[in-house]
Design an enzyme around this catalytic site. Structure first.
Site, PDB file in Angstrom:
ATOM      1  N   HIS A  78       0.854  -1.188   0.000  1.00 54.89           N
ATOM      2  CA  HIS A  78       0.000   0.000   0.000  1.00 54.89           C
ATOM      3  C   HIS A  78       0.891   1.240   0.000  1.00 54.89           C
ATOM      4  CE1 HIS A  78      -4.057  -1.792   1.510  1.00 54.89           C
ATOM      5  NE2 HIS A  78      -3.466  -2.566   0.641  1.00 54.89           N
ATOM      6  N   TYR A 206      -9.285   5.626   6.887  1.00 55.94           N
ATOM      7  CA  TYR A 206      -9.423   6.036   8.277  1.00 55.94           C
ATOM      8  C   TYR A 206     -10.448   7.163   8.289  1.00 55.94           C
ATOM      9  CZ  TYR A 206      -5.248   3.374   9.620  1.00 55.94           C
ATOM     10  OH  TYR A 206      -4.339   2.366   9.886  1.00 55.94           O
ATOM     11  N   PRO A 297      -4.615   0.602  18.346  1.00 49.93           N
ATOM     12  CA  PRO A 297      -4.353   0.067  17.006  1.00 49.93           C
ATOM     13  C   PRO A 297      -4.437   1.100  15.891  1.00 49.93           C
ATOM     14  CG  PRO A 297      -6.543  -0.566  17.747  1.00 49.93           C
ATOM     15  CD  PRO A 297      -5.888   0.110  18.902  1.00 49.93           C
ATOM     16  N   LYS A 301       0.877   0.074  14.849  1.00 52.13           N
ATOM     17  CA  LYS A 301       2.276  -0.001  15.271  1.00 52.13           C
ATOM     18  C   LYS A 301       2.639  -1.235  16.105  1.00 52.13           C
ATOM     19  CE  LYS A 301       4.344   3.394  13.399  1.00 52.13           C
ATOM     20  NZ  LYS A 301       4.058   2.781  12.086  1.00 52.13           N
ATOM     21  N   TYR A 389       3.770   6.489   9.917  1.00 53.55           N
ATOM     22  CA  TYR A 389       2.966   5.312   9.553  1.00 53.55           C
ATOM     23  C   TYR A 389       3.820   4.255   8.870  1.00 53.55           C
ATOM     24  CZ  TYR A 389      -1.315   2.794   8.325  1.00 53.55           C
ATOM     25  OH  TYR A 389      -2.305   1.842   8.218  1.00 53.55           O
TER      26      TYR A 389
HETATM   27  C1  PHB Z   1      -6.172  -4.345  10.221  1.00 53.54           C
HETATM   28  O1  PHB Z   1      -6.179  -4.578   8.988  1.00 53.54           O
HETATM   29  O2  PHB Z   1      -6.566  -5.186  11.029  1.00 53.54           O
HETATM   30  C2  PHB Z   1      -5.695  -3.019  10.714  1.00 53.54           C
HETATM   31  C3  PHB Z   1      -5.137  -2.121   9.819  1.00 53.54           C
HETATM   32  C4  PHB Z   1      -4.717  -0.879  10.262  1.00 53.54           C
HETATM   33  C5  PHB Z   1      -4.851  -0.539  11.603  1.00 53.54           C
HETATM   34  C6  PHB Z   1      -5.390  -1.440  12.507  1.00 53.54           C
HETATM   35  C7  PHB Z   1      -5.818  -2.690  12.066  1.00 53.54           C
HETATM   36  O3  PHB Z   1      -4.469   0.696  12.017  1.00 53.54           O
END
Ligand code: PHB
Length: 396
Positions: A78, A206, A297, A301, A389
């Site tokens: 990504h 997000y 989450p 990280k 990130y």
């Molecule tokens: C996930 O795909 O489970 C996932 C991706 C990004 C995050 C948290 C969980 O910030």
């Protein structure tokens, strides 16, 4: 009188998650012996749904140490994410901003790759152990345990590594006077689902909204992973598919964007907090990963920090066994904590910027939109997000 079977090794490792197995793998490649014990079964770990984003440095370590080329074949690279608020999407272009990418490759697969490699190399990894007790951390550490067949053992090691997760047993062996716990609690949790549906977007979304945060992630062509902010006491039994999708629609859909929906095949509430244990060493015990720190989450990280800890500890142990100098090992805690606190800051920032607290007043909501706007309208703001990130420089 004890009829415990003795196992003599250089490094004893508690916990066969990605951190414990990766350390054992790196040590083996450097000719250093380790024994790993784990209270959960292989099956149980393999079936736990975990998060999925790997920094480029984490991927490089998997590839360079020969554990996984599957991450490159089956993972998805990504080059950015979308921040969505006020009904509009704003792309954060990692490649353009900082020249890096991340990989969507679930932690469960990282575990499977490492476990398979350790097993193929004849590594000593024992699952489903019970009755673990820890002794002599200030001297030559010992671990007592009973294996899956009921046989009792004593591991005698030079160093003990606590890679035993957020409910770490090792952490509690450290006297209160010799450590500090740093906590931050948040008034929300995540409602996570796996759903049978086509991908809704090429990258992760997000989303911030008046109704709260949502994250649209992915797993395969036909199964998707998504989350929405909820109350920590939320009861999943009260949420049928219709109610779940209505909640996602309110937070993400709009201005021509619509999520692909489908049957929900798993649902769970994931409470979260920020936590750091300092220092990450006591005597001959070293803590790595979730045993020493947890992050919310939102910044993706957790696993990446654990792998960074492992790299720092490996460098210390390798240097000690190669040259006899314990300087790098002595610097382990400080070297690991430098990144831990950066990641704590980033995860806290992403969380508070994107979630909406219950009862937020007009000022705090408008201020939050001001913050989001100031990030997406500034190359510097976007670059900070992209750099954090994808993983700060220092581990390539
Ligand atoms: C996930 O795909 O489970 C996932 C991706 C990004 C995050 C948290 C969980 O910030």
């Amino acid at each position: 009188m004890s009829n415990r079977h003795i196992i003599t090794t250089q490094v004893a490792i508690m916990g066969a998650g990605p951190a414990g197995l990766m350390l054992s793998h790196l040590l083996a490649q450097a000719g250093i012996d380790s024994t790993v014990i784990e209270i959960r079964s292989h099956k149980d770990i393999a079936e736990t749904v975990r998060a999925g984003i790997l920094e480029h440095g984490t991927v490089n370590l998997l590839v360079d140490s020969g554990v996984s080329d599957r991450v490159l074949r089956d993972g998805d690279r990504h080059d950015g994410i979308e921040l969505r608020f006020n009904g509009e999407s704003h792309r954060v272009d990692f490649k353009e901003l900082v020249g890096e990418s991340v990989w969507l490759y679930p932690q469960t697969d990282v575990f499977l790759d490492l476990a398979a490699r350790r097993s193929a190399d004849g590594g000593d990894v024992r699952y489903s152990v019970t009755n673990t007790t820890i002794h002599d951390l200030e001297g030559k550490p010992k671990v007592w345990f009973t294996d899956a067949d009921g046989v009792e053992y004593e591991i005698q090691a030079e160093y003990l590594v606590g890679a035993d997760g957020s409910r770490s047993h090792c952490r509690f062996e450290i006297p209160e006077a010799d450590r500090k716990w740093h906590f931050h609690e948040y008034p929300f949790a995540w409602f996570g689902i796996l759903a049978q549906a086509a991908r809704s977007a090429e990258e992760l979304i997000y989303a911030n909204s008046d109704k709260g945060f949502a994250l649209i992630s992915q797993r395969t062509e036909t199964v998707q992973r998504m989350y929405f902010q909820c109350d920590p006491k939320e009861n999943v039994a009260e949420w049928d598919d219709d109610r779940i999708w209505a909640e996602f629609r309110r937070r993400v859909n709009g201005n021509g964007f619509e999520l692909n929906e489908g049957p929900v095949i798993e649902k769970m509430v994931l409470p979260f907090r920020s936590f750091v244990h300092t220092p990450m060493r006591y005597g001959n015990l070293f803590l790595v990963g979730d045993a020493a720190h947890t992050v919310p989450p939102t910044g993706a990280k957790g696993l990446n920090l654990a792998i960074h800890d492992v790299r720092m500890l490996f460098e210390g142990l390798e240097s000690y066994y190669r040259s006899g100098s314990s300087d790098l090992l002595g610097a382990y805690s400080a070297r690991a904590l430098d990144r831990v606190w950066k990641a704590q800051q980033f995860s806290y920032w992403m969380t508070t910027m994107l979630h909406t607290p219950e009862g937020a007043n007009d000022f705090s909501r408008a201020r939050q939109l001001g913050e989001l706007n100031s990030v997406v309208s500034s190359r510097h703001g976007l670059a900070y997000l992209a750099e954090a990130y994808t993983g700060w420089p220092g581990i390539s």
